[in-house]
Design a protein around this motif. Structure first.
Motif, short mmCIF file in Angstrom:
data_model
loop_
_atom_site.label_atom_id
_atom_site.label_comp_id
_atom_site.label_asym_id
_atom_site.label_seq_id
_atom_site.Cartn_x
_atom_site.Cartn_y
_atom_site.Cartn_z
N GLU A 79 51.07 5.71 -26.47
CA GLU A 79 52.38 5.84 -27.32
C GLU A 79 51.84 5.63 -28.69
O GLU A 79 52.53 6.42 -29.55
CB GLU A 79 53.41 4.51 -26.70
CG GLU A 79 54.71 4.73 -27.60
CD GLU A 79 55.56 3.54 -26.95
OE1 GLU A 79 56.69 3.39 -27.77
OE2 GLU A 79 55.63 3.27 -25.78
N GLU A 127 50.47 8.98 -29.53
CA GLU A 127 51.39 9.94 -29.58
C GLU A 127 52.13 10.17 -31.11
O GLU A 127 52.24 11.20 -31.51
CB GLU A 127 52.45 9.85 -28.48
CG GLU A 127 53.53 10.91 -28.62
CD GLU A 127 54.90 10.73 -27.68
OE1 GLU A 127 55.90 11.29 -27.74
OE2 GLU A 127 54.66 9.76 -26.74
N TYR A 164 49.39 9.87 -20.13
CA TYR A 164 50.61 9.49 -20.72
C TYR A 164 51.30 10.14 -21.85
O TYR A 164 52.63 9.77 -22.27
CB TYR A 164 50.38 7.78 -21.16
CG TYR A 164 50.41 6.93 -19.97
CD1 TYR A 164 51.47 6.70 -19.01
CD2 TYR A 164 49.05 6.46 -19.57
CE1 TYR A 164 51.24 5.66 -18.08
CE2 TYR A 164 48.83 5.85 -18.54
CZ TYR A 164 49.99 5.16 -17.59
OH TYR A 164 49.72 4.40 -16.67
N PRO A 177 53.03 13.35 -23.57
CA PRO A 177 54.02 14.44 -23.26
C PRO A 177 53.18 15.88 -23.57
O PRO A 177 51.96 15.93 -24.33
CB PRO A 177 55.20 14.49 -24.42
CG PRO A 177 54.68 13.69 -25.53
CD PRO A 177 53.66 12.51 -25.17
N GLU A 193 53.38 18.42 -25.14
CA GLU A 193 53.18 19.04 -26.76
C GLU A 193 51.98 18.28 -27.17
O GLU A 193 51.02 18.88 -28.07
CB GLU A 193 54.49 18.88 -27.37
CG GLU A 193 54.43 19.45 -28.88
CD GLU A 193 55.62 19.47 -29.55
OE1 GLU A 193 55.76 19.50 -30.66
OE2 GLU A 193 56.65 19.74 -28.85
N SER A 194 51.98 17.04 -26.85
CA SER A 194 50.90 16.15 -27.49
C SER A 194 49.71 16.51 -27.28
O SER A 194 48.34 16.46 -27.57
CB SER A 194 51.20 14.63 -27.52
OG SER A 194 52.05 14.25 -28.33
N GLN A 195 49.57 16.63 -25.60
CA GLN A 195 48.52 17.04 -24.92
C GLN A 195 47.81 18.19 -25.51
O GLN A 195 46.43 18.35 -25.60
CB GLN A 195 48.60 17.04 -23.31
CG GLN A 195 48.90 15.94 -22.66
CD GLN A 195 48.89 16.00 -21.10
OE1 GLN A 195 48.93 17.01 -20.67
NE2 GLN A 195 49.30 14.96 -20.55
#
Length: 251
Positions: A43, A46, A76, A78, A80-82
């Motif tokens: 989190e 992110e 963990y 999302p 888009e962040s990956q």
């Protein structure tokens, strides 16, 4: 203990403050990361990834983590962040992360990548790993195949209990769960299941075919995820085996 929003912001501020120093303390950063759950670290990262100025800090933190922990944290994030993270890494770094991810999460991330990146990564994988990833990534979104894992413990029909225990020891390190075991015939068809406890208390020379549960609850690979969830809840299952149209277990 799970962190609340205020604690997460405090952790983020502390990590950014240390990274901003001319010579950040890797040992201090490693300690703070080790003290927190992967979900909480995810989190925090992110938020960093969403800020272009903080993205390098997020990458530095991932680099401090072991490949296994980094892959766990990445799971963990999302999609888009990956993609933001993977876009900053070379193929060797991405391969290390993919190797440590669960097979279902690996397939999800793979499907997010562009065709050229996918082909480049596939060329560098071992044959069995490559074929497994391609198969899992091919299932339609919203089906059992799209969320299943291929990391399970399979036991061959005809094995004794002692042989099956040896098989469990060999495959357990790479399995997502070892509490439920699946018995397959020579064609890979699912013919029975048993719990690890059943296996452990059985006589070493007994045949798994004689102690397994033959009335197996399973689902088809193209079954909708909502139905899969209903079956799992109704029968209070730890895991639900997935079979293809020929009855062969695929996940």
């Amino acid at each position: 203990m799970a962190l609340n929003d205020e604690s997460l912001q405090e952790l983020k501020a502390e990590l950014l403050e240390e990274l901003a120093k001319e010579t950040p303390s890797k040992s201090l950063l490693s300690l703070r990361l080790a003290e927190n759950r992967s979900a909480d670290i995810g989190e925090v990262l992110e938020e960093m990834i969403e800020d272009d100025e903080e993205l390098p800090a997020a990458l530095s933190l991932l680099d401090i983590l072991s490949a296994e922990r980094a892959a766990n944290v990445l799971g963990y994030l999302p999609g888009e962040s990956q993609l933001e993270v993977v876009g900053e890494l070379d193929d060797s770094q991405v391969l290390k992360l993919l190797e440590e991810m669960g097979s279902d999460e690996r397939a999800d991330l793979f499907n997010l990548l562009g065709e050229d990146r996918r082909e480049a990564l596939l060329r560098r994988m071992a044959h069995q790993e490559r074929e497994d990833l391609k198969r899992l990534a091919s299932y339609e979104e919203g089906t059992a195949g799209a969320i299943m894992t291929s990391d399970y413990v399979a036991i061959a029909s005809g094995m004794t209990v002692s042989q099956a225990m040896m098989r469990v020891r060999q495959t357990a390190p790479d399995a997502e769960t070892v509490y439920q075991l699946y018995v397959l015939d020579n064609d890979g068809q699912l013919i029975g299941t048993m719990s690890l406890r059943q296996l452990m208390v059985a006589r070493p020379g007994a045949l798994v075919d004689d102690i397994m549960i033959k009335d197996v609850i399973s689902t088809r690979v193209d079954e909708e995820q909502e139905e899969v969830a209903r079956i799992v809840a109704r029968y209070d299952l730890l895991a639900l085996p997935v079979i293809d149209s020929d009855g062969r277990m695929v996940g």
